[in-house]
Design a protein around this motif. Structure first.
Motif, PDB file in Angstrom:
ATOM      1  N   CYS A  85       0.815  -1.220   0.000  1.00 40.16           N
ATOM      2  CA  CYS A  85       0.000   0.000   0.000  1.00 40.16           C
ATOM      3  C   CYS A  85       0.846   1.267   0.000  1.00 40.16           C
ATOM      4  CB  CYS A  85      -0.928   0.002   1.217  1.00 40.16           C
ATOM      5  SG  CYS A  85      -2.060  -1.387   1.245  1.00 40.16           S
ATOM      6  N   ARG A  86       2.111   1.159  -0.370  1.00 38.71           N
ATOM      7  CA  ARG A  86       2.981   2.343  -0.329  1.00 38.71           C
ATOM      8  C   ARG A  86       2.599   3.390  -1.363  1.00 38.71           C
ATOM      9  NH1 ARG A  86       8.669  -0.624  -0.430  1.00 38.71           N
ATOM     10  NH2 ARG A  86       7.434  -1.898  -1.832  1.00 38.71           N
ATOM     11  N   LYS A  87       2.076   2.957  -2.500  1.00 38.35           N
ATOM     12  CA  LYS A  87       1.679   3.898  -3.555  1.00 38.35           C
ATOM     13  C   LYS A  87       0.174   3.839  -3.728  1.00 38.35           C
ATOM     14  CE  LYS A  87       5.949   3.427  -6.165  1.00 38.35           C
ATOM     15  NZ  LYS A  87       6.547   3.017  -7.431  1.00 38.35           N
ATOM     16  N   GLY A  88      -0.461   4.983  -3.702  1.00 43.38           N
ATOM     17  CA  GLY A  88      -1.896   5.039  -3.935  1.00 43.38           C
ATOM     18  C   GLY A  88      -2.702   4.454  -2.796  1.00 43.38           C
ATOM     19  N   LYS A  89      -3.966   4.207  -3.074  1.00 42.51           N
ATOM     20  CA  LYS A  89      -4.904   3.723  -2.054  1.00 42.51           C
ATOM     21  C   LYS A  89      -5.302   2.261  -2.257  1.00 42.51           C
ATOM     22  CE  LYS A  89      -5.729   7.949  -0.435  1.00 42.51           C
ATOM     23  NZ  LYS A  89      -5.323   8.464   0.779  1.00 42.51           N
ATOM     24  N   ARG A  90      -5.008   1.726  -3.442  1.00 38.79           N
ATOM     25  CA  ARG A  90      -5.356   0.335  -3.717  1.00 38.79           C
ATOM     26  C   ARG A  90      -4.105  -0.524  -3.612  1.00 38.79           C
ATOM     27  NH1 ARG A  90      -7.297  -0.852  -9.462  1.00 38.79           N
ATOM     28  NH2 ARG A  90      -5.387  -2.011  -9.703  1.00 38.79           N
ATOM     29  N   PRO A  91      -4.148  -1.617  -2.833  1.00 43.25           N
ATOM     30  CA  PRO A  91      -2.958  -2.453  -2.672  1.00 43.25           C
ATOM     31  C   PRO A  91      -2.544  -3.115  -3.984  1.00 43.25           C
ATOM     32  CG  PRO A  91      -4.719  -3.140  -1.169  1.00 43.25           C
ATOM     33  CD  PRO A  91      -5.290  -2.109  -2.072  1.00 43.25           C
ATOM     34  N   SER A  92      -1.242  -3.253  -4.133  1.00 38.68           N
ATOM     35  CA  SER A  92      -0.677  -4.025  -5.235  1.00 38.68           C
ATOM     36  C   SER A  92      -0.289  -5.382  -4.674  1.00 38.68           C
ATOM     37  CB  SER A  92       0.564  -3.325  -5.790  1.00 38.68           C
ATOM     38  OG  SER A  92       1.279  -4.206  -6.644  1.00 38.68           O
ATOM     39  N   PHE A  93      -0.594  -6.430  -5.417  1.00 36.76           N
ATOM     40  CA  PHE A  93      -0.277  -7.781  -4.962  1.00 36.76           C
ATOM     41  C   PHE A  93       0.788  -8.423  -5.839  1.00 36.76           C
ATOM     42  CE2 PHE A  93      -4.667  -6.937  -3.624  1.00 36.76           C
ATOM     43  CZ  PHE A  93      -4.480  -7.038  -2.250  1.00 36.76           C
ATOM     44  N   SER A  94       1.586  -7.599  -6.513  1.00 33.86           N
ATOM     45  CA  SER A  94       2.580  -8.113  -7.452  1.00 33.86           C
ATOM     46  C   SER A  94       3.686  -8.922  -6.767  1.00 33.86           C
ATOM     47  CB  SER A  94       3.190  -6.975  -8.269  1.00 33.86           C
ATOM     48  OG  SER A  94       3.833  -6.040  -7.420  1.00 33.86           O
ATOM     49  N   SER A  95       3.841  -8.784  -5.459  1.00 36.47           N
ATOM     50  CA  SER A  95       4.862  -9.562  -4.741  1.00 36.47           C
ATOM     51  C   SER A  95       4.364 -10.949  -4.339  1.00 36.47           C
ATOM     52  CB  SER A  95       5.321  -8.813  -3.497  1.00 36.47           C
ATOM     53  OG  SER A  95       5.990  -7.631  -3.857  1.00 36.47           O
ATOM     54  N   ALA A  96       3.070 -11.183  -4.465  1.00 36.85           N
ATOM     55  CA  ALA A  96       2.515 -12.503  -4.146  1.00 36.85           C
ATOM     56  C   ALA A  96       2.871 -13.484  -5.258  1.00 36.85           C
ATOM     57  CB  ALA A  96       1.003 -12.418  -3.981  1.00 36.85           C
ATOM     58  N   ALA A  97       3.074 -14.726  -4.886  1.00 44.44           N
ATOM     59  CA  ALA A  97       3.372 -15.761  -5.871  1.00 44.44           C
ATOM     60  C   ALA A  97       2.153 -16.014  -6.750  1.00 44.44           C
ATOM     61  CB  ALA A  97       3.773 -17.053  -5.163  1.00 44.44           C
ATOM     62  N   PRO A  98       2.370 -16.436  -7.997  1.00 38.92           N
ATOM     63  CA  PRO A  98       1.242 -16.822  -8.838  1.00 38.92           C
ATOM     64  C   PRO A  98       0.481 -17.985  -8.197  1.00 38.92           C
ATOM     65  CG  PRO A  98       3.345 -17.107 -10.017  1.00 38.92           C
ATOM     66  CD  PRO A  98       3.658 -16.621  -8.645  1.00 38.92           C
ATOM     67  N   PRO A  99      -0.822 -18.085  -8.469  1.00 39.21           N
ATOM     68  CA  PRO A  99      -1.653 -19.095  -7.795  1.00 39.21           C
ATOM     69  C   PRO A  99      -1.121 -20.526  -7.853  1.00 39.21           C
ATOM     70  CG  PRO A  99      -3.039 -17.594  -9.031  1.00 39.21           C
ATOM     71  CD  PRO A  99      -1.614 -17.243  -9.367  1.00 39.21           C
ATOM     72  N   GLU A 100      -0.577 -20.954  -8.995  1.00 36.61           N
ATOM     73  CA  GLU A 100      -0.100 -22.340  -9.105  1.00 36.61           C
ATOM     74  C   GLU A 100       1.044 -22.601  -8.126  1.00 36.61           C
ATOM     75  OE1 GLU A 100       0.411 -20.114 -11.967  1.00 36.61           O
ATOM     76  OE2 GLU A 100      -1.737 -20.324 -12.241  1.00 36.61           O
ATOM     77  N   GLN A 101       2.007 -21.663  -8.081  1.00 31.93           N
ATOM     78  CA  GLN A 101       3.147 -21.803  -7.173  1.00 31.93           C
ATOM     79  C   GLN A 101       2.689 -21.695  -5.722  1.00 31.93           C
ATOM     80  OE1 GLN A 101       6.075 -18.677  -7.409  1.00 31.93           O
ATOM     81  NE2 GLN A 101       7.222 -19.482  -5.692  1.00 31.93           N
ATOM     82  N   ALA A 102       1.812 -20.737  -5.454  1.00 30.29           N
ATOM     83  CA  ALA A 102       1.335 -20.528  -4.082  1.00 30.29           C
ATOM     84  C   ALA A 102       0.594 -21.760  -3.572  1.00 30.29           C
ATOM     85  CB  ALA A 102       0.438 -19.293  -4.026  1.00 30.29           C
ATOM     86  N   LYS A 103      -0.239 -22.340  -4.416  1.00 28.65           N
ATOM     87  CA  LYS A 103      -0.998 -23.528  -3.987  1.00 28.65           C
ATOM     88  C   LYS A 103      -0.063 -24.687  -3.654  1.00 28.65           C
ATOM     89  CE  LYS A 103      -4.790 -26.593  -5.139  1.00 28.65           C
ATOM     90  NZ  LYS A 103      -5.816 -26.980  -6.083  1.00 28.65           N
ATOM     91  N   GLU A 104       0.929 -24.904  -4.494  1.00 27.42           N
ATOM     92  CA  GLU A 104       1.880 -25.991  -4.254  1.00 27.42           C
ATOM     93  C   GLU A 104       2.642 -25.765  -2.941  1.00 27.42           C
ATOM     94  OE1 GLU A 104       5.859 -28.044  -6.216  1.00 27.42           O
ATOM     95  OE2 GLU A 104       4.752 -26.559  -7.386  1.00 27.42           O
ATOM     96  N   MET A 105       3.125 -24.545  -2.726  1.00 26.38           N
ATOM     97  CA  MET A 105       3.879 -24.239  -1.500  1.00 26.38           C
ATOM     98  C   MET A 105       2.971 -24.312  -0.271  1.00 26.38           C
ATOM     99  SD  MET A 105       7.185 -23.478  -2.049  1.00 26.38           S
ATOM    100  CE  MET A 105       7.753 -22.156  -0.994  1.00 26.38           C
TER     101      MET A 105
END
Length: 149
Positions: A85-105
């Motif tokens: 939330c450092r820029k603007g008012k809407r959170p950016s989730f670009s640091s989150a892993a893509p769903p396939e990788q996140a689900k596996e982990m």
């Protein structure tokens, strides 16, 4: 990996009106996987979760882990822990892993926790979930594998 860990008297997760996971006396863990997280991050996070001494001993000091007390865990995937939330008012989730990788982990993390002989319940990955809890203390801890040193 990031997690919010809450010591709870009870917790549950519901999807479409159906309870899919519930525990008593243990930890509610909101868990997120980030871009570039590795097996080392997973190992660090699981070891920290099962060894975290946030339960009281006979003298009332936080000196016992979930392993020591034989408690339960409810682990819920929550990519929004990587909301920036450092820029603007809407959170950016670009640091989150893509769903396939996140689900596996996420699934490997749950398996690793279970390998300690602990009861682990979960939500449903990528579902809209309602999470209820009775916080014990309250005790809430933030863990981030990027800040392990």
């Amino acid at each position: 990996m990031r997690s919010v860990v809450q010591r709870v008297k009870r917790a549950s997760v519901t999807v479409n009106g159906q309870t899919v996971g519930q525990i008593t006396d243990g930890l509610l863990v909101l868990l997120a996987v980030g871009q570039g997280d590795s097996v080392n991050d997973l190992t660090w996070m699981v070891d920290k979760l099962v060894g975290l001494r946030i339960f009281e001993d006979e003298e009332g000091k936080m000196n016992r882990s979930i392993l020591d007390m034989g408690g339960e865990l409810l682990v819920v995937s929550q990519f929004t822990l990587y909301g920036d939330c450092r820029k603007g008012k809407r959170p950016s989730f670009s640091s989150a892993a893509p769903p396939e990788q996140a689900k596996e982990m996420f699934e490997k993390s749950v398996e690793a926790i279970r390998s300690y002989g602990l009861k682990v319940e979960t939500g449903i990955f990528q579902a809209e979930m309602d999470v209820e809890l009775i916080n014990d203390g309250p005790v809430t801890i933030l863990l981030d594998s990027e800040k392990k040193f």
